[in-house]
Design an enzyme around this catalytic site. Structure first.
Site, PDB file in Angstrom:
ATOM      1  N   GLY A  22       6.103   4.302  -9.461  1.00 13.82           N
ATOM      2  CA  GLY A  22       7.194   4.100  -8.456  1.00 13.82           C
ATOM      3  C   GLY A  22       7.996   5.583  -8.141  1.00 13.82           C
ATOM      4  O   GLY A  22       8.853   5.535  -7.503  1.00 13.82           O
ATOM      5  N   ARG A  72      -2.959   3.168 -21.277  1.00 10.66           N
ATOM      6  CA  ARG A  72      -2.063   2.902 -22.483  1.00 10.66           C
ATOM      7  C   ARG A  72      -2.069   1.453 -22.532  1.00 10.66           C
ATOM      8  O   ARG A  72      -2.521   0.723 -21.612  1.00 10.66           O
ATOM      9  CB  ARG A  72      -0.638   3.413 -22.255  1.00 10.66           C
ATOM     10  CG  ARG A  72       0.075   2.555 -20.942  1.00 10.66           C
ATOM     11  CD  ARG A  72       1.471   3.201 -20.903  1.00 10.66           C
ATOM     12  NE  ARG A  72       2.114   2.066 -20.056  1.00 10.66           N
ATOM     13  CZ  ARG A  72       2.129   2.228 -18.638  1.00 10.66           C
ATOM     14  NH1 ARG A  72       1.568   3.197 -18.000  1.00 10.66           N
ATOM     15  NH2 ARG A  72       2.689   1.482 -17.840  1.00 10.66           N
ATOM     16  N   LYS A  77       2.936   9.538  -1.156  1.00 11.28           N
ATOM     17  CA  LYS A  77       2.910   9.376  -2.510  1.00 11.28           C
ATOM     18  C   LYS A  77       2.545  10.652  -3.071  1.00 11.28           C
ATOM     19  O   LYS A  77       1.695  11.451  -2.808  1.00 11.28           O
ATOM     20  CB  LYS A  77       1.845   8.474  -2.998  1.00 11.28           C
ATOM     21  CG  LYS A  77       2.264   6.850  -2.720  1.00 11.28           C
ATOM     22  CD  LYS A  77       1.295   6.053  -3.530  1.00 11.28           C
ATOM     23  CE  LYS A  77       1.657   4.463  -3.224  1.00 11.28           C
ATOM     24  NZ  LYS A  77       0.856   3.754  -3.818  1.00 11.28           N
ATOM     25  N   HIS A 119      11.010  -1.266  -9.933  1.00 11.55           N
ATOM     26  CA  HIS A 119       9.751  -0.879 -10.820  1.00 11.55           C
ATOM     27  C   HIS A 119       9.948  -1.138 -12.012  1.00 11.55           C
ATOM     28  O   HIS A 119       8.969  -1.009 -12.830  1.00 11.55           O
ATOM     29  CB  HIS A 119       9.226   0.876 -10.700  1.00 11.55           C
ATOM     30  CG  HIS A 119       9.401   1.104  -9.129  1.00 11.55           C
ATOM     31  ND1 HIS A 119       8.253   0.653  -8.404  1.00 11.55           N
ATOM     32  CD2 HIS A 119      10.021   1.843  -8.353  1.00 11.55           C
ATOM     33  CE1 HIS A 119       8.267   1.210  -7.132  1.00 11.55           C
ATOM     34  NE2 HIS A 119       9.310   1.885  -7.066  1.00 11.55           N
TER      35      HIS A 119
HETATM   36  C1  MV4 Z   1       2.691   1.093  -2.762  1.00 12.69           C
HETATM   37  C2  MV4 Z   1       3.299  -0.122  -2.009  1.00 12.69           C
HETATM   38  C3  MV4 Z   1       2.961  -0.616  -0.804  1.00 12.69           C
HETATM   39  N1  MV4 Z   1       2.087   0.007  -0.011  1.00 12.69           N
HETATM   40  N2  MV4 Z   1       1.528   1.741  -1.816  1.00 12.69           N
HETATM   41  C4  MV4 Z   1       4.998   1.198  -6.701  1.00 12.69           C
HETATM   42  C5  MV4 Z   1       4.892   1.906  -8.011  1.00 12.69           C
HETATM   43  C6  MV4 Z   1       3.273   2.281  -8.017  1.00 12.69           C
HETATM   44  N3  MV4 Z   1       2.585   1.156  -8.934  1.00 12.69           N
HETATM   45  C7  MV4 Z   1       2.838   1.929  -6.457  1.00 12.69           C
HETATM   46  N4  MV4 Z   1       3.947   1.194  -6.154  1.00 12.69           N
HETATM   47  C8  MV4 Z   1       3.879   0.816  -4.875  1.00 12.69           C
HETATM   48  N5  MV4 Z   1       2.901   1.302  -3.996  1.00 12.69           N
HETATM   49  C9  MV4 Z   1       1.637   1.084  -0.651  1.00 12.69           C
HETATM   50  N6  MV4 Z   1       0.300   1.897   0.095  1.00 12.69           N
HETATM   51  C10 MV4 Z   1       4.309  -0.669  -2.908  1.00 12.69           C
HETATM   52  C11 MV4 Z   1       4.727  -0.218  -4.165  1.00 12.69           C
HETATM   53  C12 MV4 Z   1       5.674  -0.890  -4.840  1.00 12.69           C
HETATM   54  C13 MV4 Z   1       5.242  -1.763  -5.999  1.00 12.69           C
HETATM   55  C14 MV4 Z   1       4.226  -1.827  -6.221  1.00 12.69           C
HETATM   56  C15 MV4 Z   1       3.963  -2.790  -7.315  1.00 12.69           C
HETATM   57  C16 MV4 Z   1       4.848  -3.403  -7.892  1.00 12.69           C
HETATM   58  C17 MV4 Z   1       6.048  -3.263  -7.603  1.00 12.69           C
HETATM   59  C18 MV4 Z   1       6.450  -2.379  -6.593  1.00 12.69           C
HETATM   60  C19 MV4 Z   1       7.776  -1.990  -6.319  1.00 12.69           C
HETATM   61  C20 MV4 Z   1       8.030  -1.147  -5.230  1.00 12.69           C
HETATM   62  C21 MV4 Z   1       6.916  -0.566  -4.340  1.00 12.69           C
END
Ligand code: MV4
Length: 447
Positions: free
Chosen positions: A166, A292, A159, A236
């Site tokens: 996302g 926000r 990340k 997302h």
């Molecule tokens: C993640 C994950 C799986 N494992 N981190 C998506 C945007 C940001 N909020 C962080 N996100 C994610 N981080 C780890 N270590 C999966 C996502 C993710 C996701 C998270 C929440 C809601 C929808 C999502 C869609 C794709 C990926």
């Protein structure tokens, strides 16, 4: 002396903010672009200022024009809403430096939470459960890099610290992909954010997306409005949100809620905020904090009776706001369907004239929207048209009420995702609350 708030946003959230200002006897200034002359809230504002052409960069993201509009109308405060400049620390700083109250946290807190590594450090220090991983400087040496990644354990998620929502993320499933994936993500982060700092996390494969709503006054008081489940997402973009999140481990939740309040107090957070988690195997994993108001804030308002936008204004304008967790009584369930101007199959935006529109209504039905019959949906902005929110005693009756609200609601002239919601609300996996963040894209839409 009556104070004046400049609403630096458009669409449904601008109307939402205007309504809250009126209830607090605050004067309102509405800004708009030349592509937005027909926005509903412009007719309700005390003053309006055109800040530039339709292009967001030349209008709603045009900091000098917005500050000038605040200047000439002698506004006291600026309300950012969500999107656009809502989490732009430089904008918040310029508001403060120009003598305007920025309705939100301090620019330094916005900056801290915008740096995802700093946010994670602060979360961990407050006892918030985080995703296991590595947040140090990534070495150039491939051997050392591979050692770090293998210590985290594949699959891993790379990340960008300046990313979020996302953006700037990549999954690495095996060591052979590691170095190329890191180099690619680093380059993308540099191009997108001007900052190529990366961190690694264990990839959580089938989580739900649960978030916690907090409100704090910057003077040591902080409360929470419980949880929201936003797992029904596509690329997302949230599609359905609800409160409270059901089937959550009570002990893990209690620990996480208290740690979230601890975080707010430790950074003297002022205003409303959302702390985002992945939830899997009865475990919460912090991913980021949003400084926000969120699109989905109404579902938390409906199960508590707490007006989050009025709270933002009252806290920022020192209008007296008692924040007492004992006064927050949770009742029932709420659900939100986001209605977008888009093709229900391809999701391609569908701007244009709404020749006829009829809103839903009835007991426990809230319709947050700026659209009306005859409104022309511009192509320049996000496709959100309306939020239908239903509130009822149970999740099941919420769903039933939403099905009925969707049957009442119609929009002629453009395409919307209305039919997608009607199908989702009848889907067995959704109705039994068994969906995770992958369900909509990988199962429902691919079948
Ligand atoms: C993640 C994950 C799986 N494992 N981190 C998506 C945007 C940001 N909020 C962080 N996100 C994610 N981080 C780890 N270590 C999966 C996502 C993710 C996701 C998270 C929440 C809601 C929808 C999502 C869609 C794709 C990926």
């Amino acid at each position: 002396m009556t104070r004046k708030v400049l609403i630096a946003n458009r669409g449904e959230i601008a109307l939402r903010a205007l309504r809250a200002c009126k209830e607090l006897d605050l004067k309102t200034v509405a800004i708009y672009s030349t592509g937005d002359k027909e926005l509903k809230h412009l007719r309700l504002a005390d003053e309006t200022v055109c800040v530039g052409p339709a292009s967001p960069l030349k209008s709603y993201l045009n900091i000098p024009a917005i500050l000038s509009a605040a200047e000439v109308t002698r506004a006291d405060a600026i309300y950012p809403g969500y999107g656009f400049l809502a989490e732009d620390a430089d904008f918040a700083e310029k508001c403060e430096a120009s003598g305007f109250v920025f309705i939100g946290p301090s620019s330094s807190v916005i900056r801290q939470m915008g740096d995802k590594i700093t946010a994670k450090d602060l979360a961990e220090q407050s006892g918030i459960p985080i995703v296991p991983g590595y947040r140090g400087i990534l070495p150039k040496d491939e051997i050392a890099l591979k050692k770090i990644a293998s210590d985290v354990g594949y699959p891993i998620m790379i990340k960008a610290s300046a990313g979020g929502g996302g953006r700037g993320m990549r999954v690495v499933r095996e060591e052979a992909e590691l170095v190329s994936s890191i180099n690619l993500t680093q380059q993308e982060a540099k191009n997108a954010f001007g900052n190529d700092t990366l961190y690694l996390e264990k990839f959580i494969q089938n989580p739900r997306h649960i978030e916690i709503q907090i409100v704090a006054d910057g003077k040591g008081h902080a409360i929470h409005l419980g949880t929201r489940d936003c797992s029904m997402q596509r690329r997302h973009q949230k599609v359905i949100e609800e409160a409270p999140a059901q089937d959550v481990n009570a002990e893990a939740l209690e620990i996480t809620l208290n740690a979230c309040l601890q975080l707010c107090k430790s950074i003297s957070y002022s205003g409303v905020g959302t702390i985002e988690f992945l939830y899997e195997n009865n475990q919460f994993y912090f991913i980021e904090m949003n400084t926000r108001i969120q699109v989905e804030h109404p579902v938390s308002e409906m199960i508590t009776g707490f007006d989050l936008v009025k709270a933002q204004l009252k806290i920022a304008l020192n209008m007296g706001m008692t924040l007492d967790q004992n006064e927050i009584i949770f009742r029932g369930h709420a659900m939100e369907c986001r209605i977008n101007a888009e093709d229900p199959e391809t999701f391609v935006p569908s701007p244009g004239l709404i020749s006829k529109m009829h809103p839903p209504g009835g007991f426990g039905v809230r319709f947050d929207s700026h659209i009306y019959s005859g409104y022309v949906v511009p192509p320049h902005y996000d496709s959100l048209l309306a939020k239908i929110i239903t509130t009822a005693n149970t999740r099941e009756s919420c769903i039933k009420r939403m099905v009925s609200a969707l049957d009442e609601f119609f929009v002629d002239g453009i395409q919307t995702n209305h039919s997608l919601h009607q199908k989702l609300l009848k889907d067995q996996t959704f109705c039994s609350n068994k969906h995770d963040i992958n369900y909509l894209e990988e199962v429902f839409l691919s079948s």
